[in-house]
Design a protein around this motif. Structure first.
Motif, PDB file in Angstrom:
ATOM      1  N   TYR A 176       0.840  -1.203   0.000  1.00  0.00           N
ATOM      2  CA  TYR A 176       0.000   0.000   0.000  1.00  0.00           C
ATOM      3  C   TYR A 176       0.874   1.252   0.000  1.00  0.00           C
ATOM      4  CZ  TYR A 176      -3.728   3.254   1.265  1.00  0.00           C
ATOM      5  OH  TYR A 176      -4.632   4.301   1.270  1.00  0.00           O
ATOM      6  N   HIS A 177       1.903   1.240   0.839  1.00  0.00           N
ATOM      7  CA  HIS A 177       2.780   2.417   0.942  1.00  0.00           C
ATOM      8  C   HIS A 177       3.537   2.660  -0.363  1.00  0.00           C
ATOM      9  CE1 HIS A 177       5.652   5.312   2.423  1.00  0.00           C
ATOM     10  NE2 HIS A 177       6.643   4.519   2.066  1.00  0.00           N
ATOM     11  N   LEU A 178       4.093   1.620  -0.962  1.00  0.00           N
ATOM     12  CA  LEU A 178       4.848   1.799  -2.200  1.00  0.00           C
ATOM     13  C   LEU A 178       4.002   2.453  -3.278  1.00  0.00           C
ATOM     14  CD1 LEU A 178       6.948  -1.491  -2.625  1.00  0.00           C
ATOM     15  CD2 LEU A 178       7.800   0.804  -2.136  1.00  0.00           C
ATOM     16  N   GLN A 179       2.771   2.001  -3.409  1.00  0.00           N
ATOM     17  CA  GLN A 179       1.898   2.573  -4.434  1.00  0.00           C
ATOM     18  C   GLN A 179       1.511   4.016  -4.122  1.00  0.00           C
ATOM     19  OE1 GLN A 179      -1.466   0.494  -5.921  1.00  0.00           O
ATOM     20  NE2 GLN A 179      -0.167  -0.838  -7.132  1.00  0.00           N
ATOM     21  N   HIS A 180       1.074   4.250  -2.904  1.00  0.00           N
ATOM     22  CA  HIS A 180       0.531   5.566  -2.581  1.00  0.00           C
ATOM     23  C   HIS A 180       1.603   6.639  -2.391  1.00  0.00           C
ATOM     24  CE1 HIS A 180      -3.054   3.133  -1.989  1.00  0.00           C
ATOM     25  NE2 HIS A 180      -3.750   4.248  -2.063  1.00  0.00           N
ATOM     26  N   SER A 181       2.770   6.246  -1.938  1.00  0.00           N
ATOM     27  CA  SER A 181       3.832   7.239  -1.744  1.00  0.00           C
ATOM     28  C   SER A 181       4.425   7.707  -3.065  1.00  0.00           C
ATOM     29  CB  SER A 181       4.943   6.671  -0.860  1.00  0.00           C
ATOM     30  OG  SER A 181       5.556   5.547  -1.478  1.00  0.00           O
ATOM     31  N   THR A 182       4.170   6.962  -4.148  1.00  0.00           N
ATOM     32  CA  THR A 182       4.704   7.343  -5.464  1.00  0.00           C
ATOM     33  C   THR A 182       3.602   7.712  -6.454  1.00  0.00           C
ATOM     34  OG1 THR A 182       4.674   5.031  -6.238  1.00  0.00           O
ATOM     35  CG2 THR A 182       6.680   5.805  -5.132  1.00  0.00           C
ATOM     36  N   GLN A 183       2.373   7.857  -5.970  1.00  0.00           N
ATOM     37  CA  GLN A 183       1.250   8.058  -6.891  1.00  0.00           C
ATOM     38  C   GLN A 183       1.327   9.373  -7.670  1.00  0.00           C
ATOM     39  OE1 GLN A 183      -2.253   7.874  -4.425  1.00  0.00           O
ATOM     40  NE2 GLN A 183      -1.647   9.607  -3.144  1.00  0.00           N
ATOM     41  N   ASN A 184       2.072  10.350  -7.143  1.00  0.00           N
ATOM     42  CA  ASN A 184       2.220  11.627  -7.840  1.00  0.00           C
ATOM     43  C   ASN A 184       3.519  11.729  -8.620  1.00  0.00           C
ATOM     44  OD1 ASN A 184      -0.257  12.635  -6.837  1.00  0.00           O
ATOM     45  ND2 ASN A 184       0.724  13.175  -4.898  1.00  0.00           N
ATOM     46  N   ASP A 185       4.296  10.634  -8.641  1.00  0.00           N
ATOM     47  CA  ASP A 185       5.545  10.621  -9.402  1.00  0.00           C
ATOM     48  C   ASP A 185       5.256  10.404 -10.887  1.00  0.00           C
ATOM     49  OD1 ASP A 185       6.622  10.806  -6.907  1.00  0.00           O
ATOM     50  OD2 ASP A 185       7.662   8.863  -6.940  1.00  0.00           O
ATOM     51  N   SER A 186       6.262  10.689 -11.690  1.00  0.00           N
ATOM     52  CA  SER A 186       6.091  10.468 -13.131  1.00  0.00           C
ATOM     53  C   SER A 186       6.025   8.978 -13.459  1.00  0.00           C
ATOM     54  CB  SER A 186       7.241  11.128 -13.901  1.00  0.00           C
ATOM     55  OG  SER A 186       8.496  10.656 -13.433  1.00  0.00           O
TER      56      SER A 186
END
Length: 458
Positions: A96-106
């Motif tokens: 969950y953290h991996l996906q959501h912590s990078t959701q605004n990345d390119s």
């Protein structure tokens, strides 16, 4: 009173004979996925809340990408194959953290928790079911990706995916060793795997979930804007830490600190930390003990951990070794078989190990009995050793392997084993011992057995 179940001796024997016949003309598939066709059915009740919705949609997106040849975009976060609450929660939390912590990345990360147990085995741990129900997940565990739902064999999928993250386990199973190890979180001994992994965290705490949640919160609080953290996931994290730490009674300072940080973000924030954790631990512990309805086969597989072990033998360079942990005495387990007799225990055990392709199996039993002199309860442990002869090893090799492991167990002074009172009734390549070391059953026995197998040469 004997407890009967539907797994009959005739069925057990038939399974053994069928497995032997099938393997006679084809290479043995070692540590295959038992019950591989029993994938999750459409849920009767769909989960409520963001965490369930995310988990279900995440699983759907992975299967879509696999279908379209995009497995290489995904990271698998996986715990150990025992599938306890700590392992499951750690995997779900970090995915969950991996996906959501990078959701605004390119290039946002695609990550999914893989539970290395079959779907139908999840309920063999009642504490997991209780914790997932409390977190409002869908019925039948359809929100979760389990081993039997993988659309491709792990040996080939390992080469296709982006990599794996290990949680609550220091080294990947053999079938995943072609996958890059991206991160490791574990509270056991460092086995040296994944030296380039980042983060790579080995720390003695009560719960591996503590390490994962701490890293998650540290990174979350450094983001320009925090992502949504569903209370259902936070409460699952608290449940895992609670059961592993005995309601914080056996906790380290890190367990306490992280539990407090998580509690303050959860819907239980008004509760007093120790009261809440104690209440969670008691309820989960009560659920964990609710196993009387399980038959022997389910007891053998509910906490099964196994893998291939390398040997110096040119004829048999690898041996398949598995361990089960069972909170019942040998006599209690025998009473759970159809005929309630010793031979039936070994028939059921043989059918199970034939199914998973294990050459050597060790059942670690524990139970409590009352001392007739003091009246106090004391914990007794039993070790059941079985070596089978099949396509992988012949009878002479099986005899040699049995003797090697038997001798290693019997000479180990830290164990001080005694033959079981019915040891004289046992068959070929079967042995049962008792001992009174109350600490670390599998953690104590497994290195002894593995070292013996690794030194075996025939």
């Amino acid at each position: 009173m004997r407890i009967s179940h539907t797994y009959t001796f005739a069925g057990a024997l038939a399974a053994v004979l069928a497995a032997t016949a099938a393997n006679a003309s084809a290479p043995q598939q070692v540590m295959t996925r038992p019950d591989a066709t029993l994938a999750a059915a459409k849920p009767k009740e769909t989960g409520i809340g963001h965490f369930s919705e995310w988990s279900r949609e995440n699983k759907r997106q992975f299967l879509i990408d696999w279908q379209n040849g995009r497995s290489s975009e995904w990271i698998f976060v996986q715990g150990n194959e025992g599938g306890d609450l700590d392992s499951m929660t750690s995997a779900l939390t970090w995915a969950y953290h991996l996906q959501h912590s990078t959701q605004n990345d390119s290039h946002p990360v695609k990550a999914i928790a893989l539970l290395q147990t079959p779907t139908d085995a999840l309920d063999l741990r009642p504490e997991n079911k209780l914790a997932l129900d409390n977190s409002k997940m869908s019925s039948g565990h359809s929100d979760l990706l389990t081993l039997d739902e993988l659309p491709e064999d792990p040996d080939t999928l390992a080469e296709a995916i982006k990599g794996i993250v290990l949680v609550d386990h220091p080294i990947p199973l053999r079938k995943w060793r072609k996958a890059p190890i991206l991160s490791i979180f574990d509270h056991h001994k460092d086995s040296g795997a994944g030296q380039d992994a980042k983060p790579r965290v080995f720390e003695k705490v009560a719960s591996c979930t503590t390490l994962v949640a701490r890293q998650m919160l540290d990174e979350l609080e450094k983001l320009p804007e925090e992502y949504h953290m569903p209370h259902e996931l936070l409460e699952l994290i608290l449940s895992a830490i609670a059961i592993d730490s005995g309601g914080l009674e056996k906790a380290t300072e890190e367990d306490r600190k992280v539990a407090d940080r998580v509690l303050k973000r959860s819907n239980w924030r008004e509760s007093e930390l120790y009261d809440k954790m104690d209440d969670l631990a008691k309820k989960l512990k009560d659920a964990k003990k609710d196993l009387d309805h399980l038959g022997l086969r389910d007891l053998l597989r509910r906490d099964w951990k196994g893998d291939l072990v390398d040997t110096p033998s040119p004829r048999t360079p690898t041996v398949s070794l598995g361990f089960s942990s069972i909170p019942y005495s040998m006599e209690q387990q025998i009473n759970k078989t159809e005929f309630g007799e010793l031979f039936d225990w070994f028939a059921v055990e043989a059918a199970w190990t034939a199914q998973v392709g294990a050459d050597i199996s060790v059942a670690l039993n524990k139970y409590k009995t009352r001392d007739p002199e003091t009246g106090k309860k004391r914990k007794i442990r039993e070790i059941v050793l079985c070596v089978r002869t099949d396509v992988r090893i012949n009878a002479a090799q099986a005899d040699s392997l049995f003797e090697t492991v038997r001798d290693a167990i019997e000479v180990d002074e830290t164990l001080d084993v005694k033959p079981w009172h019915r040891a004289g009734e046992l068959g070929t390549r079967q042995m049962v011992w008792t001992h009174t070391r109350v600490d670390q059953g599998r953690k104590l026995i497994r290195p002894i057995v593995e070292a013996a197998v690794e030194a075996w040469d025939m």
